[in-house]
Write a protein that holds these residues in place. Structure first.
Motif, mmCIF file in Angstrom:
data_model
loop_
_atom_site.group_PDB
_atom_site.id
_atom_site.type_symbol
_atom_site.label_atom_id
_atom_site.label_comp_id
_atom_site.label_asym_id
_atom_site.label_seq_id
_atom_site.Cartn_x
_atom_site.Cartn_y
_atom_site.Cartn_z
ATOM 1 N N ARG B 61 -67.634 -23.510 -47.642
ATOM 2 C CA ARG B 61 -67.150 -22.683 -46.534
ATOM 3 C C ARG B 61 -65.954 -21.844 -46.942
ATOM 4 N NH1 ARG B 61 -69.195 -24.823 -41.449
ATOM 5 N NH2 ARG B 61 -70.921 -26.128 -42.109
ATOM 6 N N THR B 62 -65.138 -22.388 -47.832
ATOM 7 C CA THR B 62 -63.982 -21.625 -48.300
ATOM 8 C C THR B 62 -64.435 -20.423 -49.125
ATOM 9 O OG1 THR B 62 -62.792 -23.719 -48.417
ATOM 10 C CG2 THR B 62 -61.757 -21.834 -49.460
ATOM 11 N N ILE B 63 -65.424 -20.629 -49.984
ATOM 12 C CA ILE B 63 -65.932 -19.510 -50.786
ATOM 13 C C ILE B 63 -66.484 -18.418 -49.872
ATOM 14 C CG2 ILE B 63 -67.655 -18.812 -52.502
ATOM 15 C CD1 ILE B 63 -67.510 -21.679 -53.612
ATOM 16 N N MET B 64 -67.188 -18.844 -48.808
ATOM 17 C CA MET B 64 -67.778 -17.889 -47.867
ATOM 18 C C MET B 64 -66.735 -17.259 -46.954
ATOM 19 S SD MET B 64 -71.035 -17.607 -48.285
ATOM 20 C CE MET B 64 -71.506 -16.775 -46.783
ATOM 21 N N GLN B 65 -65.468 -17.682 -47.067
ATOM 22 C CA GLN B 65 -64.394 -17.198 -46.196
ATOM 23 C C GLN B 65 -64.635 -17.592 -44.743
ATOM 24 O OE1 GLN B 65 -61.625 -15.405 -47.597
ATOM 25 N NE2 GLN B 65 -62.659 -16.283 -49.355
ATOM 26 N N LEU B 66 -65.310 -18.726 -44.527
ATOM 27 C CA LEU B 66 -65.479 -19.240 -43.171
ATOM 28 C C LEU B 66 -64.266 -20.067 -42.786
ATOM 29 C CD1 LEU B 66 -69.252 -20.274 -43.338
ATOM 30 C CD2 LEU B 66 -68.258 -18.289 -42.213
ATOM 31 N N VAL B 67 -63.587 -20.640 -43.763
ATOM 32 C CA VAL B 67 -62.263 -21.229 -43.543
ATOM 33 C C VAL B 67 -61.344 -20.610 -44.597
ATOM 34 C CG1 VAL B 67 -62.997 -23.420 -42.528
ATOM 35 C CG2 VAL B 67 -62.852 -23.224 -44.997
ATOM 36 N N PRO B 68 -60.082 -20.360 -44.219
ATOM 37 C CA PRO B 68 -59.198 -19.715 -45.176
ATOM 38 C C PRO B 68 -58.755 -20.681 -46.272
ATOM 39 C CG PRO B 68 -58.033 -20.208 -43.138
ATOM 40 C CD PRO B 68 -59.450 -20.588 -42.916
ATOM 41 N N ALA B 69 -58.634 -20.171 -47.486
ATOM 42 C CA ALA B 69 -58.117 -20.979 -48.585
ATOM 43 C C ALA B 69 -56.609 -21.113 -48.417
ATOM 44 C CB ALA B 69 -58.458 -20.323 -49.915
ATOM 45 N N THR B 70 -56.077 -22.307 -48.685
ATOM 46 C CA THR B 70 -54.636 -22.514 -48.587
ATOM 47 C C THR B 70 -53.932 -21.945 -49.820
ATOM 48 O OG1 THR B 70 -55.200 -24.569 -47.495
ATOM 49 C CG2 THR B 70 -52.891 -24.280 -48.112
ATOM 50 N N ALA B 71 -54.586 -22.090 -50.957
ATOM 51 C CA ALA B 71 -54.000 -21.584 -52.197
ATOM 52 C C ALA B 71 -55.123 -21.240 -53.147
ATOM 53 C CB ALA B 71 -53.087 -22.643 -52.818
ATOM 54 N N GLY B 72 -54.778 -20.501 -54.203
ATOM 55 C CA GLY B 72 -55.768 -20.202 -55.224
ATOM 56 C C GLY B 72 -56.413 -18.844 -55.023
ATOM 57 N N ARG B 73 -57.278 -18.507 -55.970
ATOM 58 C CA ARG B 73 -57.956 -17.215 -55.917
ATOM 59 C C ARG B 73 -59.457 -17.420 -55.971
ATOM 60 N NH1 ARG B 73 -57.066 -13.401 -60.056
ATOM 61 N NH2 ARG B 73 -56.711 -15.126 -61.492
ATOM 62 N N ILE B 74 -60.175 -16.627 -55.140
ATOM 63 C CA ILE B 74 -61.634 -16.650 -55.146
ATOM 64 C C ILE B 74 -62.083 -15.251 -55.523
ATOM 65 C CG2 ILE B 74 -63.710 -16.983 -53.745
ATOM 66 C CD1 ILE B 74 -61.945 -18.795 -51.924
ATOM 67 N N VAL B 75 -62.547 -15.087 -56.755
ATOM 68 C CA VAL B 75 -62.888 -13.752 -57.242
ATOM 69 C C VAL B 75 -64.406 -13.611 -57.261
ATOM 70 C CG1 VAL B 75 -62.631 -12.100 -59.123
ATOM 71 C CG2 VAL B 75 -60.804 -13.745 -58.646
ATOM 72 N N PHE B 76 -64.902 -12.696 -56.417
ATOM 73 C CA PHE B 76 -66.344 -12.453 -56.345
ATOM 74 C C PHE B 76 -66.605 -11.013 -56.758
ATOM 75 C CE2 PHE B 76 -70.151 -11.233 -53.839
ATOM 76 C CZ PHE B 76 -71.055 -12.105 -54.428
ATOM 77 N N GLN B 77 -67.394 -10.813 -57.779
ATOM 78 C CA GLN B 77 -67.693 -9.477 -58.315
ATOM 79 C C GLN B 77 -66.407 -8.700 -58.579
ATOM 80 O OE1 GLN B 77 -70.439 -8.190 -55.179
ATOM 81 N NE2 GLN B 77 -72.033 -8.216 -56.749
ATOM 82 N N GLY B 78 -65.419 -9.401 -59.142
ATOM 83 C CA GLY B 78 -64.190 -8.733 -59.544
ATOM 84 C C GLY B 78 -63.168 -8.532 -58.435
ATOM 85 N N ARG B 79 -63.484 -8.946 -57.201
ATOM 86 C CA ARG B 79 -62.525 -8.736 -56.123
ATOM 87 C C ARG B 79 -62.028 -10.092 -55.598
ATOM 88 N NH1 ARG B 79 -64.892 -4.987 -52.415
ATOM 89 N NH2 ARG B 79 -63.579 -3.365 -53.312
ATOM 90 N N ASP B 80 -60.696 -10.207 -55.450
ATOM 91 C CA ASP B 80 -60.129 -11.451 -54.948
ATOM 92 C C ASP B 80 -60.253 -11.499 -53.426
ATOM 93 O OD1 ASP B 80 -58.771 -13.674 -54.271
ATOM 94 O OD2 ASP B 80 -56.883 -13.137 -55.256
ATOM 95 N N LEU B 81 -61.128 -12.389 -52.933
ATOM 96 C CA LEU B 81 -61.405 -12.416 -51.498
ATOM 97 C C LEU B 81 -60.243 -12.959 -50.675
ATOM 98 C CD1 LEU B 81 -65.113 -13.655 -51.432
ATOM 99 C CD2 LEU B 81 -64.245 -11.323 -51.359
ATOM 100 N N THR B 82 -59.366 -13.758 -51.314
ATOM 101 C CA THR B 82 -58.257 -14.319 -50.532
ATOM 102 C C THR B 82 -57.241 -13.240 -50.168
ATOM 103 O OG1 THR B 82 -57.113 -14.906 -52.570
ATOM 104 C CG2 THR B 82 -58.445 -16.625 -51.551
#
Lengths: 327, 325
Positions: B61-82
């Motif tokens: 769910r965090t990867i899907m941005q259904l819940v916000p990440a508290t820390a860290g970076r989620i990079v999908f296709q070169g873009r940081d979703l957080t």
């Protein structure tokens, strides 16, 4: 003489949308001290078979159309309510799939564990409480005296299942019916519970009927296995034989569809079609419409479970006639 | 190695929960996901296993941005979703879609199959409205259902068919990544095989990446290229599927794998039965979270939090005593 002998059990549910033949002519027996596995997919009738024996089928809409289930000379299906009560919960006990919903959340664990003892035996509450503590310890719960005074929500899933087992076994039953007792649990906890059931069974010398959809659990626990499909028994064999040499096309197809038995990445075998609609009376073999070996005669022939090897029975007419050999 | 599609760097998801009395509630933090790093390449299948409560679904769910990440970076296709704006997240969602465990709960019972499958196409304005029916029909075909079923409701389908519909919905936007959260756990064995075959063929034909979450190791091994084992919010072992399952390095992976019942009754095996239940992520044990249940735990395990350390170039595990047993 077997401990439990069931002949031609038929249970159906009469609903507005038709008559569902959930169990359609099932016969089997359980010997003292053995473990019999009943496997099948959802809707195959494995749970209803055992619910019928325990008198847990709601009537109506359920109806036990025919059958006999002899347990120590008493026919469980046609005895007086008093006779049934003397056996159920004392000589035959049952544990269920979901330990979250099968314990009463309003009662202390201790109250629930001593209930069968207080009902079936002349025993003081204090003595019953002592026995409950001993039983709780036997199922591997630390600090039993304190735990008895707690409520189900204070227990974890695995501990609740242990408490249920303690409740079922406190009257030292001769037969335990376990209906998917580990399905709701994690694998590491499942391993603990299976070990516990095995250990207690050895100590108390009781027979176990183990209902599950998980063939792997059966292979570890059971002496004999019977496979159900569409309310009928299709195969019965000693566990090892069932896995090494299945003799019914349905069992063979099931094995070919399990990832654990196939090479990684290969396309799994899939059984074509849908499970049978139990509201329609079906002549012949229930599996025939999905079976790759089915002949026209399979749809009309009378189907009976018949021996095909030592201790091994199959309901496939073509296997019985020697026309299909196992792989 | 081919192009990286998704990268996670030290992702954490914490929830604040209130507990205690009616007036004097105390706040505590549940560390559902606690420092997960992972990468998925294009066309790769990564399996994620762990017991209930280990944080695998929260991670999805965090990867899907259904819940916000508290820390860290989620990079999908070169873009940081957080760090992305809402519009950017919406655009990214076209590239990643989810399939849920329960096909009875994840489809709207009041929407026909056509409405369910057309909705993502409309929301993301994928094609002109005249072209929608043809696309929906093609989607159904792709997952092995007939376009005759278009105007039926979910209750008219079996569990396996509903899961096919959920997969068709996920494919509607032609994503690069599918996150499947226990997609076969609620299904019978024979149906499970159909869905596994379908997912495997889609991955192959459409060059999809798949994050496959399950608790059934034999299923995960069958479909995955690489496997991650999670325990209490952390990845404790990661590597090629065959290696992790045949030669697990972390004591938890070893216990988890030995706990699976075998289908071969002849195969004698010593089983490591873990004592106790998985601990609560609300009060995780100090040091290595696994030490209270670990058969090899020493005093140092209570203090040192182990990091993922390579065992082979491809396989890594988080244990201070790695290789000692």
């Amino acid at each position: 003489m077997p401990l439990l002998d069931v002949t031609d059990l038929r249970t159906s549910f009469h609903t507005r949308s038709g008559i569902y033949r959930a169990v359609d002519g099932v016969s089997f027996s359980v010997e003292q001290g053995e473990t019999l596995g009943i496997v099948g997919e959802s809707g195959s009738g494995k749970s209803v078979t055992c619910y019928s024996l325990m008198g847990l089928v709601p009537q109506p809409p359920g109806r036990i159309e025919s059958g006999r289930a002899l347990f120590g000379g008493v026919d469980l299906l046609n005895c007086s309510p008093a006779e049934a009560r003397a056996i159920r919960g004392k000589r035959i006990a049952m544990i269920f799939q979901d330990p979250m919903t099968s314990l009463n959340p309003y009662l202390r664990i201790g109250e629930q564990i001593i209930e069968p003892l207080v009902i079936h035996e002349k025993i003081s509450r204090d003595d019953a409480w002592q026995q409950a503590a001993a039983m709780l310890e036997a199922v591997g719960i630390n600090d039993p005296a304190h735990r008895l005074t707690q409520y189900p929500h204070e227990f974890s899933g695995g501990m609740r299942q242990r408490a249920m087992i303690a409740m079922a076994l406190i009257t030292r039953p001769e037969l335990l019916i376990a209906d998917e007792p580990t399905t709701a649990l994690d694998v590491t906890v499942q391993a603990q519970i299976l070990d516990l059931i095995k250990k207690l069974q050895r100590e108390m010398k009781m027979a176990v009927i183990f209902i599950t959809h998980d063939l792997a659990v059966v292979s570890e626990l059971c002496d004999r296995v019977q496979v159900m499909y569409g309310g009928r028994l299709v195969e019965r064999a000693p566990t090892r034989r069932l896995f090494t040499a299945p003799r019914h096309p349905y069992t063979q197809a099931l094995q070919r569809s399990i990832p654990a038995l196939q090479h990684k990445g290969t396309t799994l075998y899939t059984i074509p079609g849908q499970p049978p609609d139990l509201s329609r009376a079906q002549a012949g073999c229930a599996f025939a419409p999905r079976c790759e070996f089915a002949l026209e005669s399979c749809r009309t022939a009378e189907i009976n479970l018949a021996p095909v090897a030592d201790g091994h029975a199959s309901a496939c007419v073509r296997v019985q006639a020697g026309e299909i050999l196992h792989e | 190695m081919s192009e990286t599609l998704l990268e996670l760097h030290d992702v954490a998801t914490h929830f604040t929960v209130e507990s205690g009395g009616l007036w004097r509630g105390t706040k505590s933090v549940v560390r559902a996901v606690d420092g997960v790093s992972l990468s998925i390449a294009r066309g790769e299948v990564v399996g994620m296993v762990g017991e209930s409560g280990c944080g695998k679904s929260t991670l999805a769910r965090t990867i899907m941005q259904l819940v916000p990440a508290t820390a860290g970076r989620i990079v999908f296709q070169g873009r940081d979703l957080t760090q992305a704006t809402a519009a950017e997240v919406k655009a990214a969602r076209r590239g990643m879609q989810m399939v849920f465990q329960d096909p009875f709960a994840s489809l709207n019972p009041r929407m026909t199959i056509f409405a369910t499958l057309a909705e993502p196409l409309r929301v993301h304005r994928v094609c002109a409205s005249e072209a929608v029916p043809a696309r929906v029909a093609r989607l159904l075909e792709l997952v092995g259902l007939s376009s005759r079923d278009l105007h039926k409701y979910p209750h008219e389908f079996s569990g396996g068919q509903r899961q096919r519909i959920a997969i068709a919905r996920a494919l509607a936007l032609e994503p690069q990544l599918i996150i499947a959260d226990e997609p076969v756990s609620a299904l019978d064995v024979s149906i499970q095989a159909q869905i596994l075959n379908l997912l495997a063929s889609l991955v192959r034909e459409m060059n999809l990446s798949l994050l496959f979450i399950a608790h059934d190791l034999s299923v995960v091994k069958h479909i995955s290229d690489r496997v991650a084992v999670m325990y209490l919010g952390k990845i404790v072992e990661f590597g090629p599927a065959n290696e992790v399952i045949e030669r697990p390095g972390h004591p938890y992976s070893q216990a988890l794998i030995s706990a699976i019942p075998t289908l071969d009754p002849a195969k004698a095996r010593t089983r490591l039965v873990l004592a106790g239940d998985p601990p609560s992520p609300r009060q995780p044990p100090s040091g290595c979270a696994f030490h209270p249940r670990c058969p090899h735990a020493q005093a140092q395990c209570r203090e040192i939090t182990p990091r993922l350390t390579p065992i082979t170039p491809a396989q890594a595990a988080a244990c201070v005593r790695l290789g000692e047993f």
